[in-house]
Design a protein around this motif. Structure first.
Motif, mmCIF file in Angstrom:
data_model
loop_
_atom_site.group_PDB
_atom_site.id
_atom_site.type_symbol
_atom_site.label_atom_id
_atom_site.label_comp_id
_atom_site.label_asym_id
_atom_site.label_seq_id
_atom_site.Cartn_x
_atom_site.Cartn_y
_atom_site.Cartn_z
ATOM 1 N N ALA A 18 0.838 -1.206 0.000
ATOM 2 C CA ALA A 18 0.000 0.000 0.000
ATOM 3 C C ALA A 18 0.871 1.254 0.000
ATOM 4 C CB ALA A 18 -0.935 -0.010 1.211
ATOM 5 N N ARG A 19 1.955 1.224 0.749
ATOM 6 C CA ARG A 19 2.881 2.368 0.760
ATOM 7 C C ARG A 19 3.419 2.625 -0.640
ATOM 8 N NH1 ARG A 19 8.269 1.297 3.664
ATOM 9 N NH2 ARG A 19 8.896 0.799 1.583
ATOM 10 N N ASN A 20 3.830 1.565 -1.321
ATOM 11 C CA ASN A 20 4.354 1.708 -2.678
ATOM 12 C C ASN A 20 3.262 2.125 -3.665
ATOM 13 O OD1 ASN A 20 6.942 1.034 -1.871
ATOM 14 N ND2 ASN A 20 6.627 -1.146 -2.241
ATOM 15 N N LEU A 21 2.064 1.611 -3.479
ATOM 16 C CA LEU A 21 0.943 1.978 -4.349
ATOM 17 C C LEU A 21 0.617 3.459 -4.206
ATOM 18 C CD1 LEU A 21 -1.304 1.294 -6.338
ATOM 19 C CD2 LEU A 21 -2.698 0.539 -4.374
ATOM 20 N N ALA A 22 0.693 3.984 -3.013
ATOM 21 C CA ALA A 22 0.426 5.411 -2.803
ATOM 22 C C ALA A 22 1.419 6.263 -3.596
ATOM 23 C CB ALA A 22 0.485 5.752 -1.310
ATOM 24 N N VAL A 23 2.675 5.888 -3.588
ATOM 25 C CA VAL A 23 3.692 6.621 -4.356
ATOM 26 C C VAL A 23 3.389 6.505 -5.850
ATOM 27 C CG1 VAL A 23 6.145 6.712 -4.976
ATOM 28 C CG2 VAL A 23 5.467 6.389 -2.589
ATOM 29 N N ALA A 24 3.045 5.310 -6.299
ATOM 30 C CA ALA A 24 2.728 5.111 -7.719
ATOM 31 C C ALA A 24 1.519 5.943 -8.129
ATOM 32 C CB ALA A 24 2.482 3.626 -7.996
ATOM 33 N N GLY A 29 -0.367 10.843 -11.088
ATOM 34 C CA GLY A 29 -1.231 12.013 -11.101
ATOM 35 C C GLY A 29 -2.515 11.879 -10.315
ATOM 36 N N ASN A 30 -2.704 10.751 -9.642
ATOM 37 C CA ASN A 30 -3.911 10.541 -8.849
ATOM 38 C C ASN A 30 -3.619 10.980 -7.413
ATOM 39 O OD1 ASN A 30 -6.311 9.722 -7.735
ATOM 40 N ND2 ASN A 30 -6.245 7.649 -8.597
ATOM 41 N N HIS A 31 -3.500 12.289 -7.236
ATOM 42 C CA HIS A 31 -3.011 12.845 -5.974
ATOM 43 C C HIS A 31 -3.951 12.624 -4.794
ATOM 44 C CE1 HIS A 31 0.516 14.707 -7.758
ATOM 45 N NE2 HIS A 31 -0.258 14.970 -8.794
ATOM 46 N N ALA A 32 -5.233 12.770 -5.007
ATOM 47 C CA ALA A 32 -6.171 12.612 -3.887
ATOM 48 C C ALA A 32 -6.140 11.184 -3.349
ATOM 49 C CB ALA A 32 -7.584 12.998 -4.322
ATOM 50 N N ALA A 33 -6.173 10.207 -4.243
ATOM 51 C CA ALA A 33 -6.130 8.804 -3.812
ATOM 52 C C ALA A 33 -4.782 8.477 -3.177
ATOM 53 C CB ALA A 33 -6.408 7.875 -4.990
ATOM 54 N N ALA A 34 -3.711 9.042 -3.709
ATOM 55 C CA ALA A 34 -2.375 8.810 -3.146
ATOM 56 C C ALA A 34 -2.300 9.336 -1.723
ATOM 57 C CB ALA A 34 -1.318 9.485 -4.011
ATOM 58 N N ARG A 35 -2.779 10.574 -1.525
ATOM 59 C CA ARG A 35 -2.733 11.178 -0.189
ATOM 60 C C ARG A 35 -3.512 10.359 0.813
ATOM 61 N NH1 ARG A 35 -3.632 15.666 -2.618
ATOM 62 N NH2 ARG A 35 -5.812 15.799 -2.027
ATOM 63 N N LYS A 36 -4.710 9.942 0.447
ATOM 64 C CA LYS A 36 -5.543 9.174 1.375
ATOM 65 C C LYS A 36 -4.875 7.843 1.726
ATOM 66 C CE LYS A 36 -10.118 7.173 2.130
ATOM 67 N NZ LYS A 36 -9.591 6.437 3.242
ATOM 68 N N LEU A 37 -4.398 7.124 0.709
ATOM 69 C CA LEU A 37 -3.766 5.830 0.974
ATOM 70 C C LEU A 37 -2.489 6.006 1.793
ATOM 71 C CD1 LEU A 37 -3.782 2.780 0.605
ATOM 72 C CD2 LEU A 37 -2.611 3.127 -1.595
ATOM 73 N N ASN A 70 0.213 18.973 -2.701
ATOM 74 C CA ASN A 70 -1.152 19.500 -2.566
ATOM 75 C C ASN A 70 -1.135 20.921 -1.992
ATOM 76 O OD1 ASN A 70 -4.021 18.915 -2.853
ATOM 77 N ND2 ASN A 70 -4.111 19.022 -0.617
ATOM 78 N N ASP A 71 0.047 21.536 -1.982
ATOM 79 C CA ASP A 71 0.231 22.899 -1.464
ATOM 80 C C ASP A 71 -0.128 23.039 0.008
ATOM 81 O OD1 ASP A 71 1.270 23.974 -3.827
ATOM 82 O OD2 ASP A 71 -0.741 24.287 -4.642
#
Length: 170
Positions: A18-24, A29-37, A70-71
């Motif tokens: 999951a940690r690696n998936l968040a970076v991927a 470009g899927n920033h919202a999903a990355a941040r949440k995960l 995300n500023d």
């Protein structure tokens, strides 16, 4: 999903995936999903493995990047400082992960307008990575790129050009 189905959502290997998936996701470009995960995974890793486990710190570092992109610079700076200190406490000041975390802090500081502090952090990280890993290592080159940005932001365009030209060649 396959790892989660096979091992369960709380298994260590599932959390690392999951940690690696968040970076991927962030890089795709899927920033919202990355941040949440990244946030969810960081919270679980801190609870299960301890806040100073290498996996939890790495996840927190990734989440700090998510916040930065995300500023949310103030929050990113706080977490970047924390991860840098946690790596210092657990792996020592000259460990490549510690130095890379210091580079992350430098980036946030530059974006917040504290160019001198950014340059100090990135300069120290660059020196340490160059000495420890060599001039051509990807972490050293990443740090060199950020130091070049610091130099340019400080108005030292000649030094930035020289460093960036060398980095590009490597």
């Amino acid at each position: 999903d396959r790892t989660q189905r096979a091992l369960g959502p709380g298994h260590q290997n599932t959390l690392l995936a999951a940690r690696n998936l968040a970076v991927a996701r962030r890089r795709a470009g899927n920033h919202a999903a990355a941040r949440k995960l990244a946030k969810d995974t960081m919270d679980v890793l801190r609870t299960r493995a301890g806040e100073l486990s290498p996996e939890a710190i790495a996840c927190a570092l990734n989440y700090a990047v998510d916040l930065r992109e995300n500023d949310q610079l103030v929050e990113s700076k706080e977490l970047a400082e924390r991860t840098w200190r946690e790596y210092q406490d657990t792996l020592k000041a000259d460990h490549p992960y510690t130095l890379y975390a210091r580079t992350n802090l430098g980036i946030v500081l530059r974006l917040l307008g504290d160019v001198d502090a950014a340059r100090e952090h990135d300069g120290a990280a660059y020196s340490g990575l160059r000495e420890g890993l060599g001039q051509d290592h990807v972490l050293t080159l990443t740090c060199a790129t950020n130091l070049g940005s610091d130099l340019a932001a400080a108005g030292d365009h000649a030094a930035a050009l020289d460093l960036d030209a060398d980095t590009l060649e490597r």
